[in-house]
Design a protein around this motif. Structure first.
Motif, mmCIF file in Angstrom:
data_model
loop_
_atom_site.group_PDB
_atom_site.id
_atom_site.type_symbol
_atom_site.label_atom_id
_atom_site.label_comp_id
_atom_site.label_asym_id
_atom_site.label_seq_id
_atom_site.Cartn_x
_atom_site.Cartn_y
_atom_site.Cartn_z
ATOM 1 N N PRO A 267 48.083 19.705 93.424
ATOM 2 C CA PRO A 267 48.916 19.559 94.631
ATOM 3 C C PRO A 267 50.137 18.668 94.380
ATOM 4 O O PRO A 267 50.031 17.603 93.776
ATOM 5 N N GLY A 268 51.289 19.126 94.842
ATOM 6 C CA GLY A 268 52.507 18.334 94.716
ATOM 7 C C GLY A 268 53.206 18.427 93.381
ATOM 8 O O GLY A 268 54.280 17.850 93.209
ATOM 9 N N SER A 269 52.632 19.151 92.424
ATOM 10 C CA SER A 269 53.192 19.152 91.068
ATOM 11 C C SER A 269 54.428 20.018 90.912
ATOM 12 O O SER A 269 55.015 20.071 89.832
ATOM 13 N N ARG A 270 54.863 20.690 91.972
ATOM 14 C CA ARG A 270 56.067 21.517 91.890
ATOM 15 C C ARG A 270 57.287 20.722 91.465
ATOM 16 O O ARG A 270 58.244 21.281 90.924
ATOM 17 N N THR A 271 57.271 19.412 91.692
ATOM 18 C CA THR A 271 58.406 18.580 91.290
ATOM 19 C C THR A 271 58.488 18.412 89.777
ATOM 20 O O THR A 271 59.493 17.918 89.268
ATOM 21 N N GLN A 272 57.447 18.824 89.055
ATOM 22 C CA GLN A 272 57.476 18.744 87.591
ATOM 23 C C GLN A 272 58.328 19.842 86.971
ATOM 24 O O GLN A 272 58.657 19.775 85.783
ATOM 25 N N LEU A 273 58.683 20.862 87.768
ATOM 26 C CA LEU A 273 59.519 21.946 87.271
ATOM 27 C C LEU A 273 60.980 21.592 87.537
ATOM 28 O O LEU A 273 61.393 21.424 88.679
ATOM 29 N N THR A 274 61.753 21.477 86.483
ATOM 30 C CA THR A 274 63.134 21.016 86.607
ATOM 31 C C THR A 274 64.086 22.114 87.071
ATOM 32 O O THR A 274 65.176 21.832 87.555
ATOM 33 N N SER A 275 63.686 23.375 86.916
ATOM 34 C CA SER A 275 64.519 24.486 87.368
ATOM 35 C C SER A 275 63.603 25.666 87.697
ATOM 36 O O SER A 275 62.462 25.722 87.253
ATOM 37 N N ARG A 276 64.121 26.578 88.499
ATOM 38 C CA ARG A 276 63.333 27.731 88.901
ATOM 39 C C ARG A 276 64.097 29.021 88.635
ATOM 40 O O ARG A 276 65.214 29.205 89.111
ATOM 41 N N SER A 277 63.485 29.905 87.865
ATOM 42 C CA SER A 277 64.047 31.223 87.615
ATOM 43 C C SER A 277 62.916 32.101 87.096
ATOM 44 O O SER A 277 61.834 31.621 86.769
ATOM 45 N N ASN A 278 63.174 33.398 87.013
ATOM 46 C CA ASN A 278 62.151 34.301 86.502
ATOM 47 C C ASN A 278 62.002 34.228 84.986
ATOM 48 O O ASN A 278 61.204 34.970 84.406
ATOM 49 N N SER A 279 62.736 33.303 84.359
ATOM 50 C CA SER A 279 62.591 33.057 82.914
ATOM 51 C C SER A 279 61.891 31.731 82.651
ATOM 52 O O SER A 279 61.993 31.178 81.544
ATOM 53 N N MET A 280 61.168 31.213 83.659
ATOM 54 C CA MET A 280 60.606 29.873 83.552
ATOM 55 C C MET A 280 59.196 29.820 82.956
ATOM 56 O O MET A 280 58.584 28.751 82.946
ATOM 57 N N ALA A 281 58.679 30.908 82.435
ATOM 58 C CA ALA A 281 57.318 30.909 81.895
ATOM 59 C C ALA A 281 57.102 29.816 80.842
ATOM 60 O O ALA A 281 56.079 29.117 80.878
ATOM 61 N N PRO A 282 58.023 29.603 79.891
ATOM 62 C CA PRO A 282 57.817 28.522 78.916
ATOM 63 C C PRO A 282 57.741 27.143 79.568
ATOM 64 O O PRO A 282 56.938 26.293 79.156
ATOM 65 N N GLN A 283 58.550 26.905 80.603
ATOM 66 C CA GLN A 283 58.522 25.631 81.306
ATOM 67 C C GLN A 283 57.191 25.440 82.040
ATOM 68 O O GLN A 283 56.630 24.334 82.071
ATOM 69 N N ILE A 284 56.661 26.515 82.626
ATOM 70 C CA ILE A 284 55.359 26.458 83.297
ATOM 71 C C ILE A 284 54.271 26.098 82.299
ATOM 72 O O ILE A 284 53.419 25.236 82.563
ATOM 73 N N THR A 285 54.309 26.719 81.131
ATOM 74 C CA THR A 285 53.305 26.437 80.103
ATOM 75 C C THR A 285 53.350 24.977 79.676
ATOM 76 O O THR A 285 52.317 24.310 79.576
ATOM 77 N N GLU A 286 54.542 24.472 79.444
ATOM 78 C CA GLU A 286 54.691 23.083 78.997
ATOM 79 C C GLU A 286 54.187 22.101 80.048
ATOM 80 O O GLU A 286 53.414 21.174 79.749
ATOM 81 N N ALA A 287 54.606 22.280 81.297
ATOM 82 C CA ALA A 287 54.240 21.336 82.350
ATOM 83 C C ALA A 287 52.751 21.407 82.679
ATOM 84 O O ALA A 287 52.089 20.375 82.861
ATOM 85 N N ALA A 288 52.187 22.611 82.779
ATOM 86 C CA ALA A 288 50.771 22.755 83.107
ATOM 87 C C ALA A 288 49.884 22.246 81.972
ATOM 88 O O ALA A 288 48.821 21.658 82.211
ATOM 89 N N THR A 289 50.306 22.456 80.741
ATOM 90 C CA THR A 289 49.544 21.952 79.597
ATOM 91 C C THR A 289 49.538 20.429 79.583
ATOM 92 O O THR A 289 48.517 19.799 79.253
ATOM 93 N N ARG A 290 50.646 19.832 79.955
ATOM 94 C CA ARG A 290 50.720 18.372 80.027
ATOM 95 C C ARG A 290 49.720 17.833 81.061
ATOM 96 O O ARG A 290 49.005 16.855 80.811
ATOM 97 N N LEU A 291 49.648 18.483 82.206
ATOM 98 C CA LEU A 291 48.688 18.063 83.233
ATOM 99 C C LEU A 291 47.252 18.314 82.786
ATOM 100 O O LEU A 291 46.349 17.518 83.071
ATOM 101 N N ARG A 292 47.029 19.407 82.103
ATOM 102 C CA ARG A 292 45.690 19.680 81.566
ATOM 103 C C ARG A 292 45.221 18.535 80.687
ATOM 104 O O ARG A 292 44.072 18.064 80.797
ATOM 105 N N ASP A 293 46.097 18.058 79.833
ATOM 106 C CA ASP A 293 45.727 16.984 78.925
ATOM 107 C C ASP A 293 45.573 15.654 79.671
ATOM 108 O O ASP A 293 44.672 14.860 79.362
#
Length: 305
Positions: A267-293
């Motif tokens: 919850p609330g982690s949307r602020t971890q994404l610095t930009s939004r576009s349909n090319s953001m899959a790599p950014q999603i992977t990086e941010a979600a993996t960081r939270l996983r760890d």
């Protein structure tokens, strides 16, 4: 002492406790289709469900010349979806009492009526109309009724829409306005249960098959209060290891992952994404993996039974 980590910033910040001991506990927020949606004591929202495949937002979802046909099972020639999953047929009544005539349960009749209404420039004299609940409408064409108007078209497809814009700065008739299910790994959540606990669209998420340890990154991309367990085409392909674009509707159905999956939302982690576009899959992977760890999720068993 428990470590604490602020995921969001500002007044809407969400505070999570990362205590390693004792193990986090779970509290049910309610049920959808008899499946419980839970909140863990360290602030995560989670549920277990299967995974239906969602194509919303993908331009190739609904083709103008390929609405769907039975051969003998419902399929398409090249569209990712059948029009029966994107519209309903209604008839104008008094006030707001517009009668439902056909929906996906009467797909053959819906397709025939869709064609008839389209030939009448979307406004036949008998008051029947198409409710475009999953297709964007051209600005300036909205008529009285439910999602009634002239649909956006591009490159031979009706423009599929989602609950919220990916890029509100472009026209609703531009496919880049919407979250593209073929390019963005995303899940669908029940807003009535999760929004009071800080979950909103674009929050980061993780998904893994029950009984396994590999997490797949995603975002919250759409909402549905009636059904639980849905992921975009891109997420389903990642989970199943498929990379080829499905050829038609039946091929999309074949992408559906087998078994149950554990869905986890920050919850609330949307602020971890610095930009939004349909090319953001790599950014999603990086941010979600960081939270996983940060939450040590690779070593945690199923969060809530």
């Amino acid at each position: 002492m428990a470590r604490r980590f602020i995921i969001s910033i500002g007044a809407a910040a969400c505070l999570f406790s990362l205590a390693a001991s004792p193990p986090p506990t779970c509290r049910s927020l309610g049920k959808v289709e008899e499946r419980s949606v839970n909140l863990t004591s360290d602030g995560l929202v989670t549920f277990t469900a299967d995974m239906d495949v969602n194509t919303d937002g993908a331009l190739e979802s609904y083709a103008v010349d390929d609405l769907g046909f039975f051969g003998p099972k419902l399929t398409t020639r090249h569209a990712l979806n059948t029009i029966c999953n994107g519209v309903r047929i209604r008839k104008r009544g008094r006030g707001s009492q517009d009668a439902l005539v056909f929906d996906h349960r009467q797909c053959g009749k819906l397709i025939a009526e869709f064609r008839r209404i389209r030939e009448a420039n979307w406004a036949p004299a008998d008051g029947s109309y198409v409710e475009f609940y999953a297709i964007a409408l051209q600005p300036g064409t909205i008529r009285p009724g439910r999602s009634r108007g002239t649909p956006c078209e591009k490159d031979g497809f009706y423009v599929s829409q989602t609950a919220r814009a990916m890029n509100p700065g472009v026209s609703v008739c531009d496919p880049e306005h919407w979250i593209d299910a073929a390019r963005v790994p995303a899940i669908v959540v029940p807003p009535a249960l999760v929004r009071p606990h800080g979950v909103d669209l674009f929050d980061l998420a993780l998904v893994r098959k029950v009984g396994t340890t590999e997490w797949f990154p995603a975002i919250v991309g759409d909402t549905n209060n009636k059904f639980l367990g849905e992921g975009t085409l891109r997420l389903a392909q990642q989970v199943t290891g498929q990379v080829t674009r499905p050829a038609n509707y039946r091929a999309v159905l074949a992408v559906k992952p087998r078994g149950d999956y554990e869905y986890l939302i920050f919850p609330g982690s949307r602020t971890q994404l610095t930009s939004r576009s349909n090319s953001m899959a790599p950014q999603i992977t990086e941010a979600a993996t960081r939270l996983r760890d940060q939450f040590n999720l690779s070593t945690r068993a199923r969060l809530c039974q």
